[in-house]
Design a protein around this motif. Structure first.
Motif, PDB file in Angstrom:
ATOM      1  N   PRO A 110      64.001  36.995  17.190  1.00  0.00           N
ATOM      2  CA  PRO A 110      64.136  35.538  17.097  1.00  0.00           C
ATOM      3  C   PRO A 110      65.198  35.046  18.081  1.00  0.00           C
ATOM      4  O   PRO A 110      65.985  35.854  18.583  1.00  0.00           O
ATOM      5  CB  PRO A 110      64.560  35.330  15.640  1.00  0.00           C
ATOM      6  CG  PRO A 110      65.172  36.624  15.218  1.00  0.00           C
ATOM      7  CD  PRO A 110      64.461  37.704  16.004  1.00  0.00           C
ATOM      8  N   PRO A 111      65.196  33.737  18.349  1.00  0.00           N
ATOM      9  CA  PRO A 111      64.392  32.676  17.737  1.00  0.00           C
ATOM     10  C   PRO A 111      62.975  32.632  18.298  1.00  0.00           C
ATOM     11  O   PRO A 111      62.730  33.091  19.419  1.00  0.00           O
ATOM     12  CB  PRO A 111      65.161  31.410  18.100  1.00  0.00           C
ATOM     13  CG  PRO A 111      65.827  31.749  19.401  1.00  0.00           C
ATOM     14  CD  PRO A 111      66.193  33.197  19.309  1.00  0.00           C
ATOM     15  N   TYR A 112      62.072  32.068  17.493  1.00  0.00           N
ATOM     16  CA  TYR A 112      60.671  31.957  17.873  1.00  0.00           C
ATOM     17  C   TYR A 112      60.348  30.510  18.269  1.00  0.00           C
ATOM     18  O   TYR A 112      60.962  29.566  17.763  1.00  0.00           O
ATOM     19  CB  TYR A 112      59.774  32.398  16.714  1.00  0.00           C
ATOM     20  CG  TYR A 112      60.115  33.785  16.220  1.00  0.00           C
ATOM     21  CD1 TYR A 112      60.099  34.875  17.081  1.00  0.00           C
ATOM     22  CD2 TYR A 112      60.460  34.000  14.887  1.00  0.00           C
ATOM     23  CE1 TYR A 112      60.418  36.149  16.641  1.00  0.00           C
ATOM     24  CE2 TYR A 112      60.775  35.273  14.425  1.00  0.00           C
ATOM     25  CZ  TYR A 112      60.760  36.352  15.307  1.00  0.00           C
ATOM     26  OH  TYR A 112      61.088  37.602  14.870  1.00  0.00           O
ATOM     27  N   ALA A 113      59.376  30.381  19.151  1.00  0.00           N
ATOM     28  CA  ALA A 113      58.986  29.055  19.653  1.00  0.00           C
ATOM     29  C   ALA A 113      58.033  28.394  18.666  1.00  0.00           C
ATOM     30  O   ALA A 113      56.807  28.486  18.795  1.00  0.00           O
ATOM     31  CB  ALA A 113      58.329  29.188  21.029  1.00  0.00           C
ATOM     32  N   VAL A 114      58.605  27.732  17.662  1.00  0.00           N
ATOM     33  CA  VAL A 114      57.801  27.225  16.543  1.00  0.00           C
ATOM     34  C   VAL A 114      57.585  25.711  16.602  1.00  0.00           C
ATOM     35  O   VAL A 114      57.150  25.111  15.613  1.00  0.00           O
ATOM     36  CB  VAL A 114      58.447  27.608  15.196  1.00  0.00           C
ATOM     37  CG1 VAL A 114      58.471  29.115  15.026  1.00  0.00           C
ATOM     38  CG2 VAL A 114      59.845  27.019  15.074  1.00  0.00           C
ATOM     39  N   ASP A 115      57.836  25.088  17.755  1.00  0.00           N
ATOM     40  CA  ASP A 115      57.665  23.636  17.834  1.00  0.00           C
ATOM     41  C   ASP A 115      56.233  23.215  17.513  1.00  0.00           C
ATOM     42  O   ASP A 115      56.006  22.197  16.842  1.00  0.00           O
ATOM     43  CB  ASP A 115      58.052  23.128  19.224  1.00  0.00           C
ATOM     44  CG  ASP A 115      59.558  23.169  19.457  1.00  0.00           C
ATOM     45  OD1 ASP A 115      60.298  23.432  18.479  1.00  0.00           O
ATOM     46  OD2 ASP A 115      59.988  22.954  20.609  1.00  0.00           O
ATOM     47  N   GLY A 116      55.260  23.979  18.013  1.00  0.00           N
ATOM     48  CA  GLY A 116      53.866  23.653  17.742  1.00  0.00           C
ATOM     49  C   GLY A 116      53.531  23.759  16.265  1.00  0.00           C
ATOM     50  O   GLY A 116      52.783  22.941  15.717  1.00  0.00           O
ATOM     51  N   LEU A 117      54.083  24.781  15.610  1.00  0.00           N
ATOM     52  CA  LEU A 117      53.888  24.941  14.168  1.00  0.00           C
ATOM     53  C   LEU A 117      54.503  23.760  13.413  1.00  0.00           C
ATOM     54  O   LEU A 117      53.900  23.225  12.472  1.00  0.00           O
ATOM     55  CB  LEU A 117      54.521  26.241  13.684  1.00  0.00           C
ATOM     56  CG  LEU A 117      53.928  27.552  14.193  1.00  0.00           C
ATOM     57  CD1 LEU A 117      54.790  28.720  13.722  1.00  0.00           C
ATOM     58  CD2 LEU A 117      52.506  27.717  13.702  1.00  0.00           C
ATOM     59  N   ALA A 118      55.697  23.370  13.819  1.00  0.00           N
ATOM     60  CA  ALA A 118      56.381  22.263  13.150  1.00  0.00           C
ATOM     61  C   ALA A 118      55.587  20.970  13.294  1.00  0.00           C
ATOM     62  O   ALA A 118      55.491  20.176  12.343  1.00  0.00           O
ATOM     63  CB  ALA A 118      57.785  22.100  13.721  1.00  0.00           C
ATOM     64  N   THR A 194      60.297  30.284   7.251  1.00  0.00           N
ATOM     65  CA  THR A 194      60.600  31.716   7.303  1.00  0.00           C
ATOM     66  C   THR A 194      60.726  32.190   8.747  1.00  0.00           C
ATOM     67  O   THR A 194      61.620  32.987   9.081  1.00  0.00           O
ATOM     68  CB  THR A 194      59.517  32.507   6.561  1.00  0.00           C
ATOM     69  OG1 THR A 194      59.400  32.011   5.219  1.00  0.00           O
ATOM     70  CG2 THR A 194      59.846  33.990   6.496  1.00  0.00           C
ATOM     71  N   LEU A 195      59.858  31.685   9.613  1.00  0.00           N
ATOM     72  CA  LEU A 195      59.951  32.034  11.028  1.00  0.00           C
ATOM     73  C   LEU A 195      61.176  31.395  11.670  1.00  0.00           C
ATOM     74  O   LEU A 195      61.826  32.011  12.522  1.00  0.00           O
ATOM     75  CB  LEU A 195      58.679  31.609  11.765  1.00  0.00           C
ATOM     76  CG  LEU A 195      57.432  32.457  11.481  1.00  0.00           C
ATOM     77  CD1 LEU A 195      56.209  31.841  12.138  1.00  0.00           C
ATOM     78  CD2 LEU A 195      57.631  33.897  11.974  1.00  0.00           C
ATOM     79  N   GLU A 196      61.489  30.175  11.263  1.00  0.00           N
ATOM     80  CA  GLU A 196      62.703  29.531  11.791  1.00  0.00           C
ATOM     81  C   GLU A 196      63.946  30.339  11.422  1.00  0.00           C
ATOM     82  O   GLU A 196      64.916  30.382  12.191  1.00  0.00           O
ATOM     83  CB  GLU A 196      62.814  28.110  11.225  1.00  0.00           C
ATOM     84  CG  GLU A 196      61.845  27.124  11.849  1.00  0.00           C
ATOM     85  CD  GLU A 196      61.905  25.757  11.202  1.00  0.00           C
ATOM     86  OE1 GLU A 196      61.578  24.763  11.881  1.00  0.00           O
ATOM     87  OE2 GLU A 196      62.268  25.679   9.998  1.00  0.00           O
ATOM     88  N   ALA A 197      63.886  30.994  10.255  1.00  0.00           N
ATOM     89  CA  ALA A 197      65.017  31.827   9.817  1.00  0.00           C
ATOM     90  C   ALA A 197      65.011  33.190  10.498  1.00  0.00           C
ATOM     91  O   ALA A 197      65.921  34.004  10.278  1.00  0.00           O
ATOM     92  CB  ALA A 197      64.978  31.997   8.302  1.00  0.00           C
ATOM     93  N   GLY A 198      63.985  33.454  11.319  1.00  0.00           N
ATOM     94  CA  GLY A 198      63.910  34.729  12.031  1.00  0.00           C
ATOM     95  C   GLY A 198      63.360  35.867  11.207  1.00  0.00           C
ATOM     96  O   GLY A 198      63.438  37.038  11.619  1.00  0.00           O
ATOM     97  N   ASP A 199      62.765  35.560  10.038  1.00  0.00           N
ATOM     98  CA  ASP A 199      62.261  36.597   9.132  1.00  0.00           C
ATOM     99  C   ASP A 199      60.781  36.852   9.420  1.00  0.00           C
ATOM    100  O   ASP A 199      59.890  36.340   8.728  1.00  0.00           O
ATOM    101  CB  ASP A 199      62.467  36.175   7.680  1.00  0.00           C
ATOM    102  CG  ASP A 199      62.052  37.260   6.691  1.00  0.00           C
ATOM    103  OD1 ASP A 199      61.627  38.352   7.122  1.00  0.00           O
ATOM    104  OD2 ASP A 199      62.140  37.005   5.468  1.00  0.00           O
TER     105      ASP A 199
END
Length: 234
Positions: A110-118, A194-199
């Motif tokens: 992490p961190p993961y590129a989760v902008d699209g998910l958000a 959970t992904l934002e937390a790096g898990d």
């Protein structure tokens, strides 16, 4: 029809070098967004006129989408959007489990590129507030498409593009879309957090249970339709 008006709007996407592949891209997207429900007969004249393409080009596009199992050709009747069977739904989810869980499992540090998910989560919640359950379904598919995109693999994206379009066909037999989709608004948000937390491992566990539950819900719907005389089931 409204869907043909929408296709006319897509005509600009073809540009001056229109090809069957581009036509199939447009029709696949329209199917995935729910504009052509399962069982719909696709008129060569109407669609070809809306897109401004030749009959031969359109027929090649139909052939490509038939190969992707989104359309079926019925002798002396024409081309129709496919109606899925229970076995089709099970196979779609088997593929989703193999690919989506592997994508999450294979994420790096992490961190993961989760902008699209958000964004997909936000779109789903907004559609739910408006009572737009078709929009919630679309946002849900976008969420999973963005999840697959985390792999950074064009081949995986292409593979899952048609799988998600098939999934939309399955959603169309649901007579109570709110009951089907509403629980997954919170579950999508939980995976995102959970992904934002790096898990990564936690997200994969949530996803695996999510897909199992979603499959059971869809199979239950199909079973009820069969019991009611096969309405919506081909």
């Amino acid at each position: 029809m409204a869907e043909l008006t929408g296709l006319a709007d897509d005509r600009a996407l073809l540009g001056r070098t229109s090809t069957a592949e581009r036509v199939s891209d447009i029709l696949r997207s329209r199917i995935a967004e729910g504009f052509f429900p399962p069982g719909t007969r696709l008129s060569e004249d109407s669609i070809g006129g809306a897109l401004g393409v030749s009959r031969n080009t359109l027929r090649e596009a139909f052939r490509l989408l038939t190969h992707e199992r989104l359309l079926v050709h019925e002798l002396n009747r024409g081309v129709f959007v496919r109606v899925l069977t229970v076995e089709d739904v099970e196979d779609i989810y088997r593929t989703r489990g193999l690919v989506e869980c592997a994508v999450v499992r294979g994420l790096g540090e992490p961190p993961y590129a989760v902008d699209g998910l958000a964004q997909a989560v936000a779109d789903g919640r907004r559609a739910a507030r408006e009572g737009d359950w078709k929009g919630v379904s679309t946002a849900n598919i976008h969420f999973h498409r963005e999840l697959v995109a985390l792999a950074g693999s064009a081949r995986t994206d292409e593979l899952m593009r048609s799988v998600f379009a098939e999934l939309r066909l399955a959603f169309h037999v649901v007579d109570d879309p709110q009951r089907l989709h509403e629980p997954y608004l919170a579950r999508n948000r939980e995976i995102l957090r959970t992904l934002e937390a790096g898990d990564r491992d936690g997200a994969e566990r949530l996803l695996a249970v999510y897909l199992d539950d979603s499959l059971k819900g869809l199979v239950d719907v199909y079973a009820r339709r069969v019991a009611d005389g096969g309405q919506g089931i081909g």
